[in-house]
Design a protein around this motif. Structure first.
Motif, PDB file in Angstrom:
ATOM      1  N   ARG A  20       9.946   5.539  -4.454  1.00 47.32           N
ATOM      2  CA  ARG A  20       9.497   4.482  -3.548  1.00 47.32           C
ATOM      3  C   ARG A  20      10.261   4.579  -2.229  1.00 47.32           C
ATOM      4  NH1 ARG A  20       6.059   4.489  -6.726  1.00 47.32           N
ATOM      5  NH2 ARG A  20       5.339   2.846  -8.122  1.00 47.32           N
ATOM      6  N   SER A  21      10.442   5.815  -1.752  1.00 47.30           N
ATOM      7  CA  SER A  21      11.279   5.997  -0.569  1.00 47.30           C
ATOM      8  C   SER A  21      10.533   5.753   0.737  1.00 47.30           C
ATOM      9  CB  SER A  21      11.879   7.409  -0.563  1.00 47.30           C
ATOM     10  OG  SER A  21      12.836   7.551   0.469  1.00 47.30           O
ATOM     11  N   PHE A  22       9.253   6.160   0.793  1.00 50.68           N
ATOM     12  CA  PHE A  22       8.505   6.070   2.056  1.00 50.68           C
ATOM     13  C   PHE A  22       7.418   5.007   1.968  1.00 50.68           C
ATOM     14  CE2 PHE A  22       5.076   7.129   4.943  1.00 50.68           C
ATOM     15  CZ  PHE A  22       5.755   7.386   6.123  1.00 50.68           C
ATOM     16  N   PRO A  23       7.446   4.073   2.925  1.00 54.06           N
ATOM     17  CA  PRO A  23       8.512   3.768   3.888  1.00 54.06           C
ATOM     18  C   PRO A  23       9.507   2.783   3.274  1.00 54.06           C
ATOM     19  CG  PRO A  23       6.559   2.499   4.397  1.00 54.06           C
ATOM     20  CD  PRO A  23       6.232   3.302   3.163  1.00 54.06           C
ATOM     21  N   SER A  24      10.455   2.336   4.077  1.00 50.95           N
ATOM     22  CA  SER A  24      11.491   1.429   3.575  1.00 50.95           C
ATOM     23  C   SER A  24      11.037  -0.018   3.661  1.00 50.95           C
ATOM     24  CB  SER A  24      12.777   1.605   4.396  1.00 50.95           C
ATOM     25  OG  SER A  24      13.690   0.572   4.100  1.00 50.95           O
ATOM     26  N   GLY A  25      11.023  -0.703   2.526  1.00 48.30           N
ATOM     27  CA  GLY A  25      10.662  -2.118   2.518  1.00 48.30           C
ATOM     28  C   GLY A  25      11.712  -2.983   3.200  1.00 48.30           C
ATOM     29  N   HIS A  26      12.989  -2.691   2.950  1.00 46.95           N
ATOM     30  CA  HIS A  26      14.066  -3.452   3.594  1.00 46.95           C
ATOM     31  C   HIS A  26      14.003  -3.310   5.107  1.00 46.95           C
ATOM     32  CE1 HIS A  26      15.735  -3.721  -0.431  1.00 46.95           C
ATOM     33  NE2 HIS A  26      16.730  -4.471  -0.003  1.00 46.95           N
TER      34      HIS A  26
ATOM     35  N   LEU B 154       0.801  -1.220   0.000  1.00 44.12           N
ATOM     36  CA  LEU B 154       0.000   0.000   0.000  1.00 44.12           C
ATOM     37  C   LEU B 154       0.839   1.278   0.000  1.00 44.12           C
ATOM     38  CD1 LEU B 154      -2.813  -1.069   2.515  1.00 44.12           C
ATOM     39  CD2 LEU B 154      -2.904  -1.031   0.013  1.00 44.12           C
ATOM     40  N   LEU B 155       1.540   1.539   1.100  1.00 45.03           N
ATOM     41  CA  LEU B 155       2.210   2.822   1.260  1.00 45.03           C
ATOM     42  C   LEU B 155       3.298   3.069   0.223  1.00 45.03           C
ATOM     43  CD1 LEU B 155       2.500   3.018   5.151  1.00 45.03           C
ATOM     44  CD2 LEU B 155       0.917   4.244   3.654  1.00 45.03           C
ATOM     45  N   LYS B 156       4.109   2.069  -0.032  1.00 43.73           N
ATOM     46  CA  LYS B 156       5.249   2.265  -0.925  1.00 43.73           C
ATOM     47  C   LYS B 156       4.809   2.623  -2.342  1.00 43.73           C
ATOM     48  CE  LYS B 156       9.804   0.214  -1.260  1.00 43.73           C
ATOM     49  NZ  LYS B 156      10.381   1.235  -0.387  1.00 43.73           N
ATOM     50  N   HIS B 157       3.643   2.171  -2.742  1.00 43.97           N
ATOM     51  CA  HIS B 157       3.173   2.408  -4.101  1.00 43.97           C
ATOM     52  C   HIS B 157       2.119   3.508  -4.168  1.00 43.97           C
ATOM     53  CE1 HIS B 157       5.358  -0.987  -5.842  1.00 43.97           C
ATOM     54  NE2 HIS B 157       5.047  -1.653  -4.746  1.00 43.97           N
ATOM     55  N   SER B 158       1.912   4.217  -3.082  1.00 43.37           N
ATOM     56  CA  SER B 158       0.938   5.298  -3.096  1.00 43.37           C
ATOM     57  C   SER B 158       1.523   6.629  -2.628  1.00 43.37           C
ATOM     58  CB  SER B 158      -0.266   4.936  -2.209  1.00 43.37           C
ATOM     59  OG  SER B 158       0.134   4.729  -0.869  1.00 43.37           O
ATOM     60  N   TRP B 159       2.596   6.582  -1.813  1.00 45.12           N
ATOM     61  CA  TRP B 159       3.145   7.831  -1.277  1.00 45.12           C
ATOM     62  C   TRP B 159       4.048   8.529  -2.291  1.00 45.12           C
ATOM     63  CZ3 TRP B 159       1.156   9.441   3.238  1.00 45.12           C
ATOM     64  CH2 TRP B 159       1.662  10.646   3.757  1.00 45.12           C
ATOM     65  N   ASN B 160       4.849   7.764  -3.044  1.00 44.84           N
ATOM     66  CA  ASN B 160       5.660   8.302  -4.142  1.00 44.84           C
ATOM     67  C   ASN B 160       6.697   9.339  -3.709  1.00 44.84           C
ATOM     68  OD1 ASN B 160       4.203   6.721  -5.943  1.00 44.84           O
ATOM     69  ND2 ASN B 160       2.724   8.337  -6.366  1.00 44.84           N
ATOM     70  N   ARG B 161       7.306   9.143  -2.560  1.00 41.47           N
ATOM     71  CA  ARG B 161       8.376  10.048  -2.129  1.00 41.47           C
ATOM     72  C   ARG B 161       9.678   9.667  -2.834  1.00 41.47           C
ATOM     73  NH1 ARG B 161      10.987  10.789   3.963  1.00 41.47           N
ATOM     74  NH2 ARG B 161      11.569  12.990   3.714  1.00 41.47           N
ATOM     75  N   ALA B 162      10.376  10.648  -3.383  1.00 47.58           N
ATOM     76  CA  ALA B 162      11.622  10.386  -4.099  1.00 47.58           C
ATOM     77  C   ALA B 162      12.714   9.947  -3.138  1.00 47.58           C
ATOM     78  CB  ALA B 162      12.067  11.640  -4.843  1.00 47.58           C
ATOM     79  N   ARG B 163      13.547   9.029  -3.585  1.00 49.89           N
ATOM     80  CA  ARG B 163      14.674   8.554  -2.782  1.00 49.89           C
ATOM     81  C   ARG B 163      15.762   9.635  -2.712  1.00 49.89           C
ATOM     82  NH1 ARG B 163      14.340   2.935  -2.093  1.00 49.89           N
ATOM     83  NH2 ARG B 163      12.899   1.884  -3.534  1.00 49.89           N
ATOM     84  N   PRO B 164      16.600   9.592  -1.671  1.00 47.36           N
ATOM     85  CA  PRO B 164      17.691  10.583  -1.567  1.00 47.36           C
ATOM     86  C   PRO B 164      18.565  10.641  -2.816  1.00 47.36           C
ATOM     87  CG  PRO B 164      17.493   9.364   0.467  1.00 47.36           C
ATOM     88  CD  PRO B 164      16.554   8.716  -0.495  1.00 47.36           C
ATOM     89  N   LYS B 165      18.943   9.503  -3.372  1.00 44.68           N
ATOM     90  CA  LYS B 165      19.838   9.488  -4.530  1.00 44.68           C
ATOM     91  C   LYS B 165      19.192  10.061  -5.785  1.00 44.68           C
ATOM     92  CE  LYS B 165      18.637   4.656  -5.539  1.00 44.68           C
ATOM     93  NZ  LYS B 165      19.186   3.268  -5.610  1.00 44.68           N
ATOM     94  N   ASP B 166      17.862  10.287  -5.749  1.00 49.59           N
ATOM     95  CA  ASP B 166      17.166  10.803  -6.922  1.00 49.59           C
ATOM     96  C   ASP B 166      16.816  12.287  -6.826  1.00 49.59           C
ATOM     97  OD1 ASP B 166      17.197   8.302  -8.170  1.00 49.59           O
ATOM     98  OD2 ASP B 166      15.369   7.671  -7.132  1.00 49.59           O
ATOM     99  N   VAL B 167      17.055  12.919  -5.667  1.00 49.22           N
ATOM    100  CA  VAL B 167      16.664  14.322  -5.505  1.00 49.22           C
ATOM    101  C   VAL B 167      17.771  15.251  -5.968  1.00 49.22           C
ATOM    102  CG1 VAL B 167      15.111  13.750  -3.606  1.00 49.22           C
ATOM    103  CG2 VAL B 167      17.457  14.472  -3.114  1.00 49.22           C
ATOM    104  N   VAL B 168      17.398  16.480  -6.278  1.00 52.55           N
ATOM    105  CA  VAL B 168      18.331  17.465  -6.827  1.00 52.55           C
ATOM    106  C   VAL B 168      19.501  17.719  -5.889  1.00 52.55           C
ATOM    107  CG1 VAL B 168      18.554  19.886  -7.526  1.00 52.55           C
ATOM    108  CG2 VAL B 168      16.510  18.568  -8.177  1.00 52.55           C
ATOM    109  N   GLU B 169      19.239  17.725  -4.591  1.00 62.01           N
ATOM    110  CA  GLU B 169      20.298  18.017  -3.616  1.00 62.01           C
ATOM    111  C   GLU B 169      21.453  17.025  -3.680  1.00 62.01           C
ATOM    112  OE1 GLU B 169      16.594  19.942  -2.092  1.00 62.01           O
ATOM    113  OE2 GLU B 169      17.131  18.101  -3.150  1.00 62.01           O
ATOM    114  N   PHE B 170      21.213  15.841  -4.223  1.00 64.75           N
ATOM    115  CA  PHE B 170      22.251  14.816  -4.311  1.00 64.75           C
ATOM    116  C   PHE B 170      22.509  14.387  -5.754  1.00 64.75           C
ATOM    117  CE2 PHE B 170      20.303  14.260  -0.061  1.00 64.75           C
ATOM    118  CZ  PHE B 170      21.401  14.670   0.694  1.00 64.75           C
TER     119      PHE B 170
END
Length: 254
Positions: A158-164, A123-139
């Protein structure tokens, strides 16, 4: 020796066994909320991510063999526990001598399917759509960074939350199961193991630029809320397999 008692029917019977679990889940939720509130004043998500990022676009986890191993194989342990519990549950159906292992086995399977499986990865991982750190402009990426709980429908990730992390913290369920069907010392050992393993896996995900700190904190909190919820649903039909040492502050109510 197996305690020959009737199934518990209410809080008074179960309080001496489950009160540490209530405190444990409350602490995890409090920590996750505290991190989320701190981000409003000081962005701890970006600050902790920067510790592990080195120009040009190189994360510590990319150079660490330990992080790579944890990223690749850590979810296998949780899956093996759930599969093993499922096999034990099947054996309990056909072998009377294994019958007492049926309830804890069922609990471990349900906690895995509903926590890391349905809630986090389904549910959450496929609906929240938060960008991962390595994909954001700051990095060095191309996605916009969004703070925790500030949902941007246009974001992709698929950053929020962490599946691992959720699969790792799911192993706290071993302590939850021991609280009802095992011994008190095994309950604490199971919780400690789940927290230690979850912390290690969470570090590898943050250090690899795969997740923010708030992602893994909420993974720990959410999966253990599910652990507690599944256990609470099973209590009315459960009976302790061994007597606990009644040394809790609530023992007087039992």
């Amino acid at each position: 020796m197996t305690a020959n008692v009737a199934p518990a029917s209410g809080f008074r019977e179960w309080a001496p066994r489950v009160w540490p679990l209530v405190i444990f889940v409350a602490l995890l939720l409090s920590l996750a909320l505290a991190v989320s509130l701190v981000i409003r004043f000081w962005d701890v998500d970006l600050a902790t991510a920067k510790v592990w990022w080195h120009k040009p676009r190189l994360w510590f986890g990319m150079r660490s063999a330990l992080c790579q191993a944890l990223n690749d194989y850590s979810p296998v342990l949780a899956a093996l526990v759930a599969i093993g519990a499922g096999l034990v549950g099947l054996m309990a159906i056909f072998r009377k001598s294994w019958r007492h292992l049926g309830p804890p086995a069922l609990y471990l399977v349900l906690a895995y399917l509903l926590g890391p499986g349905l809630l986090v990865n389904g549910l959450l991982k496929h609906s929240w759509n938060r960008a991962r750190p390595k994909d954001v402009v700051e990095f060095g990426g191309h996605q916009h960074y969004e703070r925790v709980f500030l949902h941007d429908p246009a974001s992709v990730g698929r950053s929020f939350p962490s599946g691992h992390a959720s699969a790792a913290f799911y192993l706290c369920s071993l302590g939850f199961a021991a609280a009802v069907w095992g011994r008190r010392e095994n309950m604490y050992a199971g919780l400690a193991f789940g927290v230690a393993w979850g912390t290690l896996v969470s570090w590898s995900r943050v250090a690899s630029g795969a997740h923010f700190l708030s992602d893994v904190f909420w993974s720990a909190a959410l999966v253990n809320v599910v652990n507690a919820g599944v256990l609470a649903a099973m209590l009315p039909w459960s009976r302790p397999s061994v007597p606990h040492t009644e040394d809790s502050p609530l023992a007087q109510f039992s």
